[in-house]
Write a protein that holds these residues in place. Structure first.
Motif, PDB file in Angstrom:
ATOM      1  N   ASP A   1      -9.358  -9.927 -14.916  1.00  0.00           N
ATOM      2  CA  ASP A   1      -9.234  -8.859 -15.913  1.00  0.00           C
ATOM      3  C   ASP A   1      -8.416  -7.671 -15.415  1.00  0.00           C
ATOM      4  O   ASP A   1      -8.316  -6.658 -16.100  1.00  0.00           O
ATOM      5  N   PHE A   2      -7.828  -7.812 -14.220  1.00  0.00           N
ATOM      6  CA  PHE A   2      -7.038  -6.728 -13.643  1.00  0.00           C
ATOM      7  C   PHE A   2      -5.568  -7.122 -13.600  1.00  0.00           C
ATOM      8  O   PHE A   2      -5.224  -8.303 -13.604  1.00  0.00           O
ATOM      9  N   LYS A   3      -4.700  -6.124 -13.529  1.00  0.00           N
ATOM     10  CA  LYS A   3      -3.283  -6.382 -13.315  1.00  0.00           C
ATOM     11  C   LYS A   3      -3.024  -6.244 -11.820  1.00  0.00           C
ATOM     12  O   LYS A   3      -3.168  -5.154 -11.246  1.00  0.00           O
ATOM     13  N   VAL A   4      -2.644  -7.358 -11.172  1.00  0.00           N
ATOM     14  CA  VAL A   4      -2.587  -7.404  -9.712  1.00  0.00           C
ATOM     15  C   VAL A   4      -1.140  -7.491  -9.218  1.00  0.00           C
ATOM     16  O   VAL A   4      -0.379  -8.360  -9.647  1.00  0.00           O
ATOM     17  N   PHE A   5      -0.789  -6.593  -8.315  1.00  0.00           N
ATOM     18  CA  PHE A   5       0.476  -6.650  -7.578  1.00  0.00           C
ATOM     19  C   PHE A   5       0.121  -6.995  -6.128  1.00  0.00           C
ATOM     20  O   PHE A   5      -0.984  -6.715  -5.672  1.00  0.00           O
ATOM     21  N   GLU A   6       1.069  -7.595  -5.410  1.00  0.00           N
ATOM     22  CA  GLU A   6       0.749  -8.071  -4.070  1.00  0.00           C
ATOM     23  C   GLU A   6       1.731  -7.543  -3.026  1.00  0.00           C
ATOM     24  O   GLU A   6       2.928  -7.423  -3.290  1.00  0.00           O
ATOM     25  N   LEU A   7       1.184  -7.237  -1.859  1.00  0.00           N
ATOM     26  CA  LEU A   7       1.976  -6.948  -0.665  1.00  0.00           C
ATOM     27  C   LEU A   7       1.447  -7.851   0.435  1.00  0.00           C
ATOM     28  O   LEU A   7       0.338  -7.658   0.937  1.00  0.00           O
ATOM     29  N   SER A   8       2.230  -8.850   0.808  1.00  0.00           N
ATOM     30  CA  SER A   8       1.804  -9.812   1.822  1.00  0.00           C
ATOM     31  C   SER A   8       2.586  -9.599   3.117  1.00  0.00           C
ATOM     32  O   SER A   8       3.493  -8.770   3.186  1.00  0.00           O
ATOM     33  N   GLY A   9       2.211 -10.355   4.142  1.00  0.00           N
ATOM     34  CA  GLY A   9       2.958 -10.336   5.393  1.00  0.00           C
ATOM     35  C   GLY A   9       2.719  -9.132   6.277  1.00  0.00           C
ATOM     36  O   GLY A   9       3.528  -8.846   7.173  1.00  0.00           O
ATOM     37  N   ILE A  10       1.615  -8.417   6.079  1.00  0.00           N
ATOM     38  CA  ILE A  10       1.318  -7.281   6.947  1.00  0.00           C
ATOM     39  C   ILE A  10       1.018  -7.795   8.354  1.00  0.00           C
ATOM     40  O   ILE A  10       0.220  -8.693   8.551  1.00  0.00           O
ATOM     41  N   GLU A  11       1.680  -7.203   9.335  1.00  0.00           N
ATOM     42  CA  GLU A  11       1.653  -7.700  10.699  1.00  0.00           C
ATOM     43  C   GLU A  11       0.466  -7.150  11.488  1.00  0.00           C
ATOM     44  O   GLU A  11      -0.045  -6.083  11.177  1.00  0.00           O
ATOM     45  N   PRO A  12       0.051  -7.871  12.547  1.00  0.00           N
ATOM     46  CA  PRO A  12      -0.803  -7.226  13.546  1.00  0.00           C
ATOM     47  C   PRO A  12      -0.053  -6.009  14.100  1.00  0.00           C
ATOM     48  O   PRO A  12       1.170  -6.029  14.172  1.00  0.00           O
ATOM     49  N   ASN A  13      -0.785  -4.963  14.510  1.00  0.00           N
ATOM     50  CA  ASN A  13      -0.133  -3.696  14.848  1.00  0.00           C
ATOM     51  C   ASN A  13       0.795  -3.312  13.681  1.00  0.00           C
ATOM     52  O   ASN A  13       2.026  -3.337  13.810  1.00  0.00           O
ATOM     53  N   PRO A  14       0.230  -2.988  12.514  1.00  0.00           N
ATOM     54  CA  PRO A  14       1.018  -2.844  11.283  1.00  0.00           C
ATOM     55  C   PRO A  14       2.171  -1.856  11.426  1.00  0.00           C
ATOM     56  O   PRO A  14       2.029  -0.805  12.049  1.00  0.00           O
ATOM     57  N   LYS A  15       3.286  -2.214  10.807  1.00  0.00           N
ATOM     58  CA  LYS A  15       4.542  -1.493  11.005  1.00  0.00           C
ATOM     59  C   LYS A  15       4.822  -0.521   9.864  1.00  0.00           C
ATOM     60  O   LYS A  15       4.761  -0.871   8.684  1.00  0.00           O
ATOM     61  N   TYR A  16       5.208   0.671  10.244  1.00  0.00           N
ATOM     62  CA  TYR A  16       5.522   1.711   9.270  1.00  0.00           C
ATOM     63  C   TYR A  16       6.757   1.373   8.444  1.00  0.00           C
ATOM     64  O   TYR A  16       6.735   1.445   7.212  1.00  0.00           O
ATOM     65  N   SER A  17       7.847   0.994   9.133  1.00  0.00           N
ATOM     66  CA  SER A  17       9.145   0.879   8.458  1.00  0.00           C
ATOM     67  C   SER A  17       9.259  -0.351   7.572  1.00  0.00           C
ATOM     68  O   SER A  17      10.237  -0.503   6.853  1.00  0.00           O
ATOM     69  N   THR A  18       8.291  -1.215   7.637  1.00  0.00           N
ATOM     70  CA  THR A  18       8.296  -2.375   6.741  1.00  0.00           C
ATOM     71  C   THR A  18       7.123  -2.275   5.770  1.00  0.00           C
ATOM     72  O   THR A  18       7.275  -1.847   4.632  1.00  0.00           O
ATOM     73  N   SER A  19       5.955  -2.602   6.230  1.00  0.00           N
ATOM     74  CA  SER A  19       4.817  -2.750   5.323  1.00  0.00           C
ATOM     75  C   SER A  19       4.372  -1.441   4.679  1.00  0.00           C
ATOM     76  O   SER A  19       4.108  -1.390   3.477  1.00  0.00           O
ATOM     77  N   VAL A  20       4.246  -0.370   5.465  1.00  0.00           N
ATOM     78  CA  VAL A  20       3.746   0.882   4.893  1.00  0.00           C
ATOM     79  C   VAL A  20       4.693   1.397   3.813  1.00  0.00           C
ATOM     80  O   VAL A  20       4.278   1.717   2.686  1.00  0.00           O
TER      81      VAL A  20
END
Length: 389
Positions: free
Chosen positions: A57-76
């Motif tokens: 019942d929700f509208k879902v957007f996705e962000l996948s591929g978040i790395e260990p030691n998450p990276k600012y310049s990509t995932s954030v």
């Protein structure tokens, strides 16, 4: 006892099958959801499909591929972009601590018009954040129950711990059965991380009996139950105790009223995983006994001895210095016996950049401040790194 302010606004939903309550808990926050996750393990286990069913019942957007030691310049930055462009109401983080840490940074960045790195480094104070709900699948960082995240910026070799009251998740779902299929080394790294979270707080200049007792019980429980889980990965009670210990270890409740310590081992490890992208908990396990040995003195031997007696069960009739030395040896032996690499060279780190990393830590982590339990100079940091090779 020190003055303190303590508040944990996060609702914890703990136990088998609790994810079935997901839609009910998400509904108050809105209909547009950004679902964040990592490398795809949640798809292999079936959790991804179940979550998508529950979000019908929700509208879902996705962000996948978040790395260990998450990276600012990509995932954030990508997450912030999605939130702003799509008018996201709530972030749903599904995965381990790195996914949740990244989601926390996204949550404040989405409500800020400037460069999100300014928030992460503390140059600008956050004024608002998107609500976060998480389904945490790994017992380790305690991010599901604290107001902190750690974000890496690869191009500058920075790994920054960011603490802000806006970063508390609104709701955290914890089902220990999700940890049954974790690779052994991930479980061990998570336990080492949690043990270190407690140790960083335990070694402080103004302890009190209540906080000490809670921290000692937490460490004893972690040691006992990780050994059980190694033998039987599907022992629910052992996994459940590990998980709740990890959640509480970084929440400030265990060290309530005690003085700060400076978190020197984390400060040193952040450089290791920023420069070499190693597993955080493994880096901490390697550094911990070397830090203990480096700071052992007349000032610290009683504290190390108390840890040795009350956590590791060493004979209290021995002289304090003997207990302290034995405690350091047994801490090393514990991690080595579990199967954690205990030398930097085993994880691909040689002496070539030790001086550079020691300088980076000395410049950025403030470990030489007088209020730190045992202040560390750049030379001290370099000696600890060399001893860890």
């Amino acid at each position: 006892m020190q003055n303190f302010v303590y508040c944990t606004p996060t609702k914890m939903v703990f136990g088998k099958g609790v994810v079935e309550k997901l839609a009910e808990e998400l509904k108050p926050f809105g209909k547009k959801v950004l679902m964040t996750y990592g490398g795809g393990s949640i798809k292999k286990t079936g959790l991804y499909d179940r979550v998508k069913e529950l979000l019908g019942d929700f509208k879902v957007f996705e962000l996948s591929g978040i790395e260990p030691n998450p990276k600012y310049s990509t995932s954030v930055l990508e997450g912030v972009k999605i939130c702003k462009e799509q008018g996201i109401d709530v972030i749903l983080a599904v995965g381990g601590g790195s996914v949740l840490d990244c989601s926390k940074a996204i949550s404040v960045g989405a409500k800020y018009d400037g460069e999100p790195w300014d928030l992460i480094t503390g140059e600008v104070a956050a004024q608002a954040a998107l609500p976060i709900v998480d389904i945490i699948t790994m017992a380790a960082t305690g991010s599901e129950y604290d107001a902190a995240c750690v974000i890496s910026r690869t191009e500058t070799n920075d790994k920054v711990g960011y603490i802000d009251s806006h970063l508390y998740p609104a709701v955290s779902f914890i089902d220990p059965t999700y940890t049954f299929t974790l690779p052994k080394i991930q479980m061990l790294a998570g336990v080492a991380d949690a043990m270190n979270h407690v140790l960083e707080q335990y070694f402080n200049a103004n302890p009190n009996d209540l906080a000490d007792g809670m921290m000692e019980a937490c460490m004893r429980s972690l040691i006992k139950n990780v050994k059980i889980a190694v033998e039987n990965p599907e022992d629910y009670d052992a996994r459940a105790e590990i998980f709740i210990n990890c959640s509480l270890a970084c929440n400030n409740i265990l060290s309530i009223g005690e003085a700060p310590s400076g978190w020197p081992m984390h400060g040193m490890e952040h450089a290791l995983s920023a420069y070499y992208d190693i597993t955080h908990g493994v880096g901490l396990a390697i550094l911990t006994p070397r830090w203990m040995k480096h700071i052992l003195s007349e000032k610290t031997e009683e504290r190390l001895a108390k840890y040795g007696v009350n956590v590791l069960g060493i004979d209290k009739s021995l002289p304090a210095r003997d207990i302290a030395e034995k405690a350091i040896e047994e801490t090393y032996a514990l991690y080595e016996g579990l199967g954690i690499p205990m030398h930097l060279k085993e994880v691909g780190i040689d002496e070539s950049r030790l001086s550079e990393m020691a300088h980076h830590v000395a410049e950025n982590e403030g470990l030489d401040q007088s209020w730190v339990y045992v202040p560390l100079t750049e030379e001290d940091i370099l000696e600890i790194y060399k001893a860890s090779l």
